[in-house]
Design a protein around this motif. Structure first.
Motif, PDB file in Angstrom:
ATOM      1  N   CYS A 103       0.803  -1.318   0.163  1.00  0.00           N
ATOM      2  CA  CYS A 103      -0.308   0.052   0.270  1.00  0.00           C
ATOM      3  C   CYS A 103       1.421   1.832   0.105  1.00  0.00           C
ATOM      4  CB  CYS A 103      -0.818  -0.195   1.068  1.00  0.00           C
ATOM      5  SG  CYS A 103      -1.720  -0.841   1.026  1.00  0.00           S
ATOM      6  N   GLU A 104       1.860   1.717   0.325  1.00  0.00           N
ATOM      7  CA  GLU A 104       2.590   1.930   0.952  1.00  0.00           C
ATOM      8  C   GLU A 104       3.478   2.665  -0.439  1.00  0.00           C
ATOM      9  OE1 GLU A 104       2.732   4.388   2.911  1.00  0.00           O
ATOM     10  OE2 GLU A 104       4.336   6.147   1.916  1.00  0.00           O
ATOM     11  N   VAL A 105       4.165   1.553  -1.655  1.00  0.00           N
ATOM     12  CA  VAL A 105       4.384   2.086  -3.124  1.00  0.00           C
ATOM     13  C   VAL A 105       3.113   2.375  -3.134  1.00  0.00           C
ATOM     14  CG1 VAL A 105       5.343   0.663  -4.699  1.00  0.00           C
ATOM     15  CG2 VAL A 105       5.636  -0.186  -2.281  1.00  0.00           C
ATOM     16  N   VAL A 106       2.188   2.146  -3.352  1.00  0.00           N
ATOM     17  CA  VAL A 106       1.149   2.495  -4.273  1.00  0.00           C
ATOM     18  C   VAL A 106       0.300   3.749  -3.941  1.00  0.00           C
ATOM     19  CG1 VAL A 106      -1.336   2.219  -5.052  1.00  0.00           C
ATOM     20  CG2 VAL A 106       0.036  -0.374  -5.202  1.00  0.00           C
ATOM     21  N   ASP A 147      -8.429  -4.551  -1.267  1.00  0.00           N
ATOM     22  CA  ASP A 147      -9.604  -3.354  -0.737  1.00  0.00           C
ATOM     23  C   ASP A 147      -8.041  -2.568  -0.217  1.00  0.00           C
ATOM     24  OD1 ASP A 147     -11.306  -4.935  -1.424  1.00  0.00           O
ATOM     25  OD2 ASP A 147     -11.610  -6.019   0.031  1.00  0.00           O
ATOM     26  N   LYS A 148      -7.242  -2.718   0.534  1.00  0.00           N
ATOM     27  CA  LYS A 148      -6.537  -1.593   0.980  1.00  0.00           C
ATOM     28  C   LYS A 148      -6.350  -0.585   0.481  1.00  0.00           C
ATOM     29  CE  LYS A 148      -3.970  -1.753   4.922  1.00  0.00           C
ATOM     30  NZ  LYS A 148      -2.840  -2.750   6.005  1.00  0.00           N
ATOM     31  N   ILE A 149      -5.791  -1.135  -0.730  1.00  0.00           N
ATOM     32  CA  ILE A 149      -5.184  -0.039  -1.747  1.00  0.00           C
ATOM     33  C   ILE A 149      -6.369   1.148  -1.970  1.00  0.00           C
ATOM     34  CG2 ILE A 149      -4.673   0.458  -4.237  1.00  0.00           C
ATOM     35  CD1 ILE A 149      -3.175  -1.976  -3.795  1.00  0.00           C
ATOM     36  N   ASN A 150      -7.759   0.055  -2.122  1.00  0.00           N
ATOM     37  CA  ASN A 150      -8.801   0.771  -2.915  1.00  0.00           C
ATOM     38  C   ASN A 150      -9.396   2.026  -1.991  1.00  0.00           C
ATOM     39  OD1 ASN A 150      -8.402   0.136  -5.512  1.00  0.00           O
ATOM     40  ND2 ASN A 150     -10.181  -1.668  -4.907  1.00  0.00           N
ATOM     41  N   GLU A 151      -9.285   2.061  -0.422  1.00  0.00           N
ATOM     42  CA  GLU A 151      -9.705   2.893   0.141  1.00  0.00           C
ATOM     43  C   GLU A 151      -8.921   4.446   0.698  1.00  0.00           C
ATOM     44  OE1 GLU A 151      -9.202   1.379   4.254  1.00  0.00           O
ATOM     45  OE2 GLU A 151     -10.507  -0.267   3.473  1.00  0.00           O
ATOM     46  N   LEU A 152      -7.260   4.158  -0.280  1.00  0.00           N
ATOM     47  CA  LEU A 152      -6.466   5.604  -0.491  1.00  0.00           C
ATOM     48  C   LEU A 152      -7.514   6.619  -1.122  1.00  0.00           C
ATOM     49  CD1 LEU A 152      -3.004   3.386  -1.676  1.00  0.00           C
ATOM     50  CD2 LEU A 152      -3.446   5.199   0.808  1.00  0.00           C
ATOM     51  N   GLY A 153      -7.774   6.240  -2.312  1.00  0.00           N
ATOM     52  CA  GLY A 153      -8.986   7.097  -3.049  1.00  0.00           C
ATOM     53  C   GLY A 153      -8.295   7.935  -3.766  1.00  0.00           C
ATOM     54  N   ILE A 154      -6.894   7.526  -4.557  1.00  0.00           N
ATOM     55  CA  ILE A 154      -5.563   8.257  -5.496  1.00  0.00           C
ATOM     56  C   ILE A 154      -6.705   8.413  -6.864  1.00  0.00           C
ATOM     57  CG2 ILE A 154      -3.978   8.160  -6.920  1.00  0.00           C
ATOM     58  CD1 ILE A 154      -2.791   6.037  -4.606  1.00  0.00           C
ATOM     59  N   GLY A 155      -7.687   7.320  -7.426  1.00  0.00           N
ATOM     60  CA  GLY A 155      -8.246   6.812  -8.371  1.00  0.00           C
ATOM     61  C   GLY A 155      -8.210   7.225  -9.998  1.00  0.00           C
ATOM     62  N   ALA A 156      -8.721   7.143 -10.581  1.00  0.00           N
ATOM     63  CA  ALA A 156      -7.906   6.743 -12.139  1.00  0.00           C
ATOM     64  C   ALA A 156      -7.168   8.738 -12.695  1.00  0.00           C
ATOM     65  CB  ALA A 156      -9.621   6.911 -13.148  1.00  0.00           C
ATOM     66  N   MET A 157      -5.895   8.351 -12.546  1.00  0.00           N
ATOM     67  CA  MET A 157      -5.402   9.422 -13.283  1.00  0.00           C
ATOM     68  C   MET A 157      -5.105   9.645 -11.563  1.00  0.00           C
ATOM     69  SD  MET A 157      -4.166   8.714 -15.700  1.00  0.00           S
ATOM     70  CE  MET A 157      -4.536   7.526 -16.589  1.00  0.00           C
ATOM     71  N   GLY A 158      -4.825   9.498 -10.993  1.00  0.00           N
ATOM     72  CA  GLY A 158      -5.131  10.159  -9.707  1.00  0.00           C
ATOM     73  C   GLY A 158      -5.896  11.331  -9.190  1.00  0.00           C
ATOM     74  N   LEU A 159      -7.007  11.527 -10.270  1.00  0.00           N
ATOM     75  CA  LEU A 159      -8.336  12.827 -10.016  1.00  0.00           C
ATOM     76  C   LEU A 159      -8.713  12.788  -8.911  1.00  0.00           C
ATOM     77  CD1 LEU A 159      -7.834  13.275 -14.093  1.00  0.00           C
ATOM     78  CD2 LEU A 159      -6.851  14.593 -12.097  1.00  0.00           C
ATOM     79  N   GLY A 160      -9.097  10.993  -8.276  1.00  0.00           N
ATOM     80  CA  GLY A 160      -9.625  11.245  -6.981  1.00  0.00           C
ATOM     81  C   GLY A 160     -11.015   9.661  -7.463  1.00  0.00           C
ATOM     82  N   GLY A 161     -11.420   8.814  -6.492  1.00  0.00           N
ATOM     83  CA  GLY A 161     -12.426   7.745  -6.887  1.00  0.00           C
ATOM     84  C   GLY A 161     -12.317   6.844  -6.484  1.00  0.00           C
ATOM     85  N   LYS A 162     -13.063   6.041  -6.946  1.00  0.00           N
ATOM     86  CA  LYS A 162     -12.915   4.330  -6.115  1.00  0.00           C
ATOM     87  C   LYS A 162     -11.452   3.819  -6.033  1.00  0.00           C
ATOM     88  CE  LYS A 162     -17.975   4.080  -5.210  1.00  0.00           C
ATOM     89  NZ  LYS A 162     -18.110   5.029  -4.310  1.00  0.00           N
TER      90      LYS A 162
END
Lengths: 164, 272
Positions: free
Chosen positions: B170-173, B221-236
């Protein structure tokens, strides 16, 4: 909203999140091109110019594929470009706080979807090339855009879609 | 005059590269479609719409999906009746040279220090070729772009840190953020030696992302809690999938490698 390069004060009214269709000439520039410009000066007029962080695939004088590269690699090389009059950047992934500050009051960063190289190429015509010796990916390609769909990622007021 | 065997391998590599570069595998398109369907952010939805439009145009115009056509990583399996030979390496490299012109590919291979570009995607140790025994004679190509490759990491963890593997991934992501063109596929190599853990991580990117085991799903699931989203513009969706490959390691070691792959998860396997 439709914009055409070279850009002027109209960029100052753009807000992060705005969708823009951009037309007119843009110049591709990656790591090596930035370094060459810093060394030798611009091979084009930077006033109101838009730089596209992109290393395209070119074949038979046609743009085959031309999505954006990771803009963050150019973080430390960008302020002098803006100081020279460049007022638009296109790339992916956003840029550093230093660049966000440098854009304040004078320019914007447009985000284009990474990897969407065929879509990008479908709105492009090749006009010319500078620094051809740097190779296909690193050369400065002069490209005529026709309604390239962009999102304002960082505006001239310090708003940054990439910062959460 | 190249031998029929040389010609067969070179043509297969060239064709596999063409197909990998111009059309995504069905499992990747399904995962992108699911991510689009569950997304609620308008900006992120727009990014997926660009992705699908781009895939349509690439197929229609028969051009690469992404201008970073990558460095070409090639996996070859040899059945007992096909001899291991230097000719295999030469033929695979010839396939890459031909594809550079015919697809076309962007010439990406450079000398690491002088930065001189060979112009044909080949060079010392490039293409990267991995040959192993198998039941069938197959060639798999994995064109690997630099945006995601640059965000990959390896850590020599302590054996007592087994419970923290997911945290490291997760930290790498999180550190990679918007840069590797999310939504990404995350290949994880656990075990082996310092050099083989990243090789396992890259091989994990060859696996179908139609399904994940419990461990992979929990990291995803844990990565997707980060909220980075598509292209880093935020998302699920930040990761479409996490795939793990394991290898035996030294009792005093726990190498963990994370190889990040952008949404453009290109791979193509052909049987000869």
């Amino acid at each position: 909203m439709r914009l055409t390069t070279p850009l002027g004060d109209e960029v100052l009214s753009l807000n992060a999140g705005d969708r823009v269709l951009l037309s007119g000439t843009v110049y591709t520039a990656r790591d090596e091109a930035h370094l060459r410009i810093l060394e030798e000066g611009f091979p084009f007029n930077p006033e109101g110019a838009v730089l596209y962080h992109c290393g395209p695939v070119i074949s038979d004088n046609e743009v085959v594929a031309a999505g954006p590269t990771t803009s963050a690699r150019m973080n430390k090389l960008t302020k002098p470009m803006l100081d020279a009059g460049v007022c638009g950047l296109i790339g992916k992934g956003g840029m550093s706080d230093e660049v966000v500050e440098a854009l304040r009051g004078r320019g914007v960063y447009f985000a284009f979807t990474g990897g969407c190289a065929a879509l990008a190429a479908s709105c492009m015509k090749l006009k010319g090339v500078h620094y051809a010796d740097l190779g296909m990916a690193e050369a400065v390609w002069e490209i005529e855009l026709s309604d390239m769909p962009l999102v304002v990622g960082i505006d001239s007021k310090g708003n940054n879609l990439f910062k959460r | 005059m190249p031998s029929p065997f040389f010609e067969k391998v070179a043509s297969a590599v060239e064709a596999a590269i063409h197909d990998a570069e111009t059309e995504l595998p069905a499992d990747v398109i399904s995962a992108l479609t699911r991510a689009y369907e569950i997304e609620t952010s308008a900006v992120a939805k727009g990014e997926y719409e660009n992705i699908f439009e781009n895939l349509r145009i690439a197929k229609e115009r028969d051009v690469p999906i992404c201008q970073d056509t990558g460095l070409i990583v090639i996996y070859i399996t040899l059945p007992p009746y096909v001899p291991y030979s230097a000719e295999l390496y030469e033929a695979a490299a010839e396939g890459v040279r031909r594809a550079t012109v015919s697809v076309p590919l962007r010439p990406n291979a450079v000398d690491p220090v002088s930065r001189h570009n060979s112009g044909n995607n080949c060079g010392e140790g490039m293409p990267s070729i991995h040959i192993s025994p198998g039941d069938k004679f197959t060639v798999t190509v994995l064109p690997k772009g630099a945006g995601s490759e640059n965000m990959s990491q390896i850590k020599m963890m302590l054996p007592s840190e087994v419970g923290s593997i997911a945290d490291f991934v997760c930290e790498v992501v999180r550190t990679a953020g918007s840069r590797p063109c999310p939504p990404m596929v995350v290949g994880v190599g656990i075990g082996g030696t310092f050099d083989s853990a990243p090789a396992l991580a890259k091989e994990a990117l060859l696996l179908s992302i139609d399904s994940m085991d419990e461990f992979e799903q929990s990291i995803c699931d844990k990565i997707n809690e980060l909220g980075i989203g598509a292209m880093g513009l935020g998302g699920k969706t930040t990761a479409l999938a996490v795939k793990v490959k394991r290898g035996a390691c030294h009792t005093a070691s726990l190498p963990v490698a994370v190889n990040i792959q952008c949404w453009c998860c290109r791979r193509r396997r052909v049987e000869l």
